[in-house]
Write a protein that holds these residues in place. Structure first.
Motif, PDB file in Angstrom:
ATOM      1  N   ASP A  18       1.012  -1.189   0.049  1.00 55.96           N
ATOM      2  CA  ASP A  18       0.003   0.040  -0.264  1.00 55.96           C
ATOM      3  C   ASP A  18       0.953   1.358   0.244  1.00 55.96           C
ATOM      4  OD1 ASP A  18      -2.216  -1.533   0.074  1.00 55.96           O
ATOM      5  OD2 ASP A  18      -2.524  -1.236   2.109  1.00 55.96           O
ATOM      6  N   LEU A  19       0.349   2.310  -0.546  1.00 53.09           N
ATOM      7  CA  LEU A  19       1.047   3.550  -0.550  1.00 53.09           C
ATOM      8  C   LEU A  19       0.148   4.542   0.310  1.00 53.09           C
ATOM      9  CD1 LEU A  19       1.509   4.156  -4.341  1.00 53.09           C
ATOM     10  CD2 LEU A  19       3.007   3.175  -2.878  1.00 53.09           C
ATOM     11  N   LEU A  20       1.149   5.297   1.327  1.00 51.23           N
ATOM     12  CA  LEU A  20       0.547   6.291   2.201  1.00 51.23           C
ATOM     13  C   LEU A  20       1.069   7.765   1.881  1.00 51.23           C
ATOM     14  CD1 LEU A  20       1.139   4.509   5.526  1.00 51.23           C
ATOM     15  CD2 LEU A  20      -0.708   4.243   4.134  1.00 51.23           C
ATOM     16  N   VAL A  21       0.402   8.726   2.199  1.00 49.20           N
ATOM     17  CA  VAL A  21       0.704   9.926   1.884  1.00 49.20           C
ATOM     18  C   VAL A  21       0.561  10.800   3.153  1.00 49.20           C
ATOM     19  CG1 VAL A  21       0.292  12.256   0.630  1.00 49.20           C
ATOM     20  CG2 VAL A  21      -0.360   9.985  -0.592  1.00 49.20           C
ATOM     21  N   LEU A  22       1.995  11.350   3.202  1.00 45.66           N
ATOM     22  CA  LEU A  22       2.147  12.123   4.609  1.00 45.66           C
ATOM     23  C   LEU A  22       2.406  13.607   4.009  1.00 45.66           C
ATOM     24  CD1 LEU A  22       4.719   9.629   6.494  1.00 45.66           C
ATOM     25  CD2 LEU A  22       2.234   9.991   6.652  1.00 45.66           C
ATOM     26  N   LEU A  23       1.383  14.429   4.755  1.00 46.01           N
ATOM     27  CA  LEU A  23       1.656  15.953   4.513  1.00 46.01           C
ATOM     28  C   LEU A  23       2.016  16.591   5.978  1.00 46.01           C
ATOM     29  CD1 LEU A  23       1.192  18.372   2.599  1.00 46.01           C
ATOM     30  CD2 LEU A  23      -1.243  18.504   3.070  1.00 46.01           C
ATOM     31  N   SER A  24       2.800  17.422   5.827  1.00 48.97           N
ATOM     32  CA  SER A  24       3.173  18.216   7.081  1.00 48.97           C
ATOM     33  C   SER A  24       3.406  19.719   6.541  1.00 48.97           C
ATOM     34  CB  SER A  24       4.818  17.656   7.225  1.00 48.97           C
ATOM     35  OG  SER A  24       5.198  18.433   8.580  1.00 48.97           O
ATOM     36  N   ALA A  25       3.127  20.479   7.670  1.00 51.15           N
ATOM     37  CA  ALA A  25       3.221  21.746   7.585  1.00 51.15           C
ATOM     38  C   ALA A  25       3.827  22.687   8.846  1.00 51.15           C
ATOM     39  CB  ALA A  25       1.786  22.412   7.113  1.00 51.15           C
ATOM     40  N   GLY A  26       4.418  23.827   8.636  1.00 44.50           N
ATOM     41  CA  GLY A  26       5.036  24.512   9.738  1.00 44.50           C
ATOM     42  C   GLY A  26       5.081  25.873   9.498  1.00 44.50           C
ATOM     43  N   ALA A  27       5.115  26.750  10.470  1.00 44.18           N
ATOM     44  CA  ALA A  27       5.377  27.973  10.504  1.00 44.18           C
ATOM     45  C   ALA A  27       6.594  28.523   9.619  1.00 44.18           C
ATOM     46  CB  ALA A  27       5.602  28.763  11.820  1.00 44.18           C
ATOM     47  N   GLY A  28       6.543  29.848   8.963  1.00 40.61           N
ATOM     48  CA  GLY A  28       7.676  29.922   8.047  1.00 40.61           C
ATOM     49  C   GLY A  28       7.235  30.517   6.575  1.00 40.61           C
ATOM     50  N   PHE A  29       6.126  30.118   5.936  1.00 36.51           N
ATOM     51  CA  PHE A  29       5.752  28.665   6.180  1.00 36.51           C
ATOM     52  C   PHE A  29       6.329  27.689   5.157  1.00 36.51           C
ATOM     53  CE2 PHE A  29       2.285  30.640   8.441  1.00 36.51           C
ATOM     54  CZ  PHE A  29       1.607  29.638   9.115  1.00 36.51           C
ATOM     55  N   THR A  30       6.203  26.491   5.408  1.00 32.08           N
ATOM     56  CA  THR A  30       6.843  25.300   4.878  1.00 32.08           C
ATOM     57  C   THR A  30       5.842  24.188   4.918  1.00 32.08           C
ATOM     58  OG1 THR A  30       9.111  26.287   5.640  1.00 32.08           O
ATOM     59  CG2 THR A  30       8.727  23.968   4.247  1.00 32.08           C
ATOM     60  N   TRP A  31       5.706  23.540   3.583  1.00 29.46           N
ATOM     61  CA  TRP A  31       5.129  22.471   3.627  1.00 29.46           C
ATOM     62  C   TRP A  31       5.449  21.438   3.012  1.00 29.46           C
ATOM     63  CZ3 TRP A  31       3.392  27.305   2.548  1.00 29.46           C
ATOM     64  CH2 TRP A  31       2.272  27.687   3.054  1.00 29.46           C
ATOM     65  N   SER A  32       5.496  20.155   3.508  1.00 32.83           N
ATOM     66  CA  SER A  32       6.294  18.928   2.776  1.00 32.83           C
ATOM     67  C   SER A  32       5.241  17.828   2.510  1.00 32.83           C
ATOM     68  CB  SER A  32       7.334  18.359   3.619  1.00 32.83           C
ATOM     69  OG  SER A  32       8.523  19.492   3.672  1.00 32.83           O
ATOM     70  N   ALA A  33       5.289  17.162   1.587  1.00 32.79           N
ATOM     71  CA  ALA A  33       4.704  15.757   1.495  1.00 32.79           C
ATOM     72  C   ALA A  33       5.710  14.569   0.899  1.00 32.79           C
ATOM     73  CB  ALA A  33       3.828  15.949   0.173  1.00 32.79           C
ATOM     74  N   ALA A  34       5.249  13.321   1.423  1.00 33.49           N
ATOM     75  CA  ALA A  34       6.157  11.952   1.251  1.00 33.49           C
ATOM     76  C   ALA A  34       5.206  11.130   0.702  1.00 33.49           C
ATOM     77  CB  ALA A  34       6.882  11.880   2.369  1.00 33.49           C
ATOM     78  N   ILE A  35       5.722  10.450  -0.151  1.00 39.06           N
ATOM     79  CA  ILE A  35       5.165   9.106  -0.564  1.00 39.06           C
ATOM     80  C   ILE A  35       5.820   7.785  -0.303  1.00 39.06           C
ATOM     81  CG2 ILE A  35       3.744   7.849  -2.482  1.00 39.06           C
ATOM     82  CD1 ILE A  35       2.938  10.821  -2.164  1.00 39.06           C
ATOM     83  N   VAL A  36       5.118   6.872   0.876  1.00 36.20           N
ATOM     84  CA  VAL A  36       5.658   5.780   1.223  1.00 36.20           C
ATOM     85  C   VAL A  36       5.135   4.770   0.785  1.00 36.20           C
ATOM     86  CG1 VAL A  36       6.733   7.429   3.129  1.00 36.20           C
ATOM     87  CG2 VAL A  36       4.720   6.071   3.461  1.00 36.20           C
ATOM     88  N   GLU A  37       5.912   3.438   0.728  1.00 35.63           N
ATOM     89  CA  GLU A  37       5.221   2.208   0.348  1.00 35.63           C
ATOM     90  C   GLU A  37       5.497   1.374   1.502  1.00 35.63           C
ATOM     91  OE1 GLU A  37       5.466  -1.104  -3.296  1.00 35.63           O
ATOM     92  OE2 GLU A  37       7.121   0.019  -2.845  1.00 35.63           O
ATOM     93  N   VAL A  38       4.444   0.753   2.115  1.00 33.29           N
ATOM     94  CA  VAL A  38       4.679  -0.299   3.072  1.00 33.29           C
ATOM     95  C   VAL A  38       5.151  -1.607   2.637  1.00 33.29           C
ATOM     96  CG1 VAL A  38       2.888  -1.517   5.111  1.00 33.29           C
ATOM     97  CG2 VAL A  38       2.254   0.793   4.132  1.00 33.29           C
ATOM     98  N   ASN A  39       6.207  -1.851   3.677  1.00 31.20           N
ATOM     99  CA  ASN A  39       7.145  -2.964   3.422  1.00 31.20           C
ATOM    100  C   ASN A  39       6.503  -4.016   4.078  1.00 31.20           C
ATOM    101  OD1 ASN A  39       9.151  -1.721   2.328  1.00 31.20           O
ATOM    102  ND2 ASN A  39      10.070  -1.107   4.327  1.00 31.20           N
ATOM    103  N   ARG A  40       6.940  -5.212   3.564  1.00 28.99           N
ATOM    104  CA  ARG A  40       6.655  -6.734   4.277  1.00 28.99           C
ATOM    105  C   ARG A  40       7.176  -6.750   5.626  1.00 28.99           C
ATOM    106  NH1 ARG A  40       3.068  -9.416   1.117  1.00 28.99           N
ATOM    107  NH2 ARG A  40       3.125  -9.084  -1.293  1.00 28.99           N
ATOM    108  N   PRO A  41       6.723  -7.517   6.587  1.00 26.93           N
ATOM    109  CA  PRO A  41       7.234  -7.455   7.812  1.00 26.93           C
ATOM    110  C   PRO A  41       8.517  -8.414   7.513  1.00 26.93           C
ATOM    111  CG  PRO A  41       4.829  -8.154   8.088  1.00 26.93           C
ATOM    112  CD  PRO A  41       5.047  -7.927   6.487  1.00 26.93           C
TER     113      PRO A  41
END
Length: 343
Positions: free
Chosen positions: A320-343
């Motif tokens: 599965d793919l997950l999207v992480l969106l982050s934000a912070g004063a200044g301002f800055t926004w970041s996004a990351a795409i990650v893929e879930v690994n097998r255990p």
């Protein structure tokens, strides 16, 4: 930024403040009014009597134990925060390296306000790719917002603050519960830096503890002085562009069926529903999972805390793919795409 070579985020951990302050208590104590309590939709904020770096040390030890990586192998420890760490003139990153036994690590402090955790992940990943012999990195965050120095319930607009710390191991190989980092993108808008500075003059020394920090006052001053500045459109464009860029760099279509879930900053419910979620939905079809109603915004820690929570879900599986969106004063926004690994 596309990560063609493997970079994995392993053993994401969040250690929340040991107490939960329910919104009912905040209402009874006049810390928040009924209108904002309903709009914000936080059910509780986590609070701690510990210094934030103590929480970070607990989180770091859990990541190391869970991943099976010995602290002596850590080549870099990056620590991000937004607010007072317990001392004024010191390095909390070095404190953490010493506390967890990362004796060979280079301790680095990351100051990008609430986007600091995401920024630290990217810095750690880039270091691994740039230096083939580099050892794993440990990324930690920690923030606590106690009274009287900070008004966690009513000191800001559109957000209430909870105490907590996070930790995650960044390495070329996966270590147990992990995801592969496919891409990361960042957009900044320095034109908004004054929103957290306001009209107050520069001070010759920290004022923490002498007066209560109220970010909403600086925001009000900034917006009053810049009535035509289009904050809403700037933030909207930042969210859409940073998410679209991260998807494009990862080679993932906006409606890819592998997109299982997305997690956004732990801001107030009305801010998410009126601003962040509509902007995100314009460029990505990943279902948004609302997190943080029972914790509050964790300062620099939202991104890793969100990753930890998403991996705990029963409907998230390897591939599965997950999207992480982050934000912070200044301002800055970041996004990351990650893929879930097998255990």
């Amino acid at each position: 930024m596309r990560f063609d070579a493997p970079v994995h985020l392993s053993a994401p951990v969040q250690v929340l403040g040991e107490h939960a302050q329910p919104v009912s208590d905040a209402l009874a104590g006049l810390l928040i009014d009924e209108v904002n309590a309903e709009r914000y939709a936080y059910t509780a904020l986590r609070t701690s009597t510990l210094a934030p770096v103590r929480l970070a040390a607990l989180a770091a030890r859990k990541s190391l134990e869970s991943s099976g990586v010995s602290p002596e192998r850590i080549g870099q420890l990056l620590h991000a925060w937004t607010y007072h760490q317990g001392h004024e003139f010191w390095s909390p990153a070095h404190y953490l390296a010493q506390q967890v036994g990362a004796v060979a690590a280079e301790p680095v402090g990351i100051q990008q306000m609430c986007n600091g955790g995401a920024a630290a992940l990217v810095q750690a990943a880039c270091r691994l790719l740039a230096a083939p012999a580099a050892s794993p990195a440990l990324v930690t965050t920690a923030d606590c917002f106690p009274q009287p120095g900070f008004d966690r319930w009513g000191g800001d607009y559109g957000v209430c603050y909870g105490d907590g710390a996070t930790s995650v191991l960044v390495d070329r190989a996966p270590h147990g519960r992990s995801v592969r980092l496919l891409s990361a993108a960042t957009v900044a808008a320095p034109v908004l830096e004054g929103m957290h500075r306001g009209d107050a003059p520069f001070s010759p020394a920290p004022t923490s503890g002498f007066k209560t920090l109220l970010p909403k006052l600086a925001k009000k001053e900034f917006l009053t002085a810049n009535p035509t500045l289009p904050f809403g459109p700037i933030a909207h464009d930042a969210v859409t562009s940073v998410v679209a860029r991260a998807l494009r760099d990862a080679g993932v279509a906006a409606d890819d069926e592998r997109l299982r879930a997305a997690a956004l900053p732990r801001l107030a419910r009305h801010v998410m529903a009126e601003a962040y979620e509509p902007a995100f939905g314009e460029v990505c079809a990943a279902p948004i999972v609302r997190l943080g109603a029972d914790t509050g915004h964790l300062g620099a820690g939202d991104a890793v805390a969100n990753l930890s929570d998403l991996l705990d879900r029963d409907d998230v599986r390897p591939g599965d793919l997950l999207v992480l969106l982050s934000a912070g004063a200044g301002f800055t926004w970041s996004a990351a795409i990650v893929e879930v690994n097998r255990p």
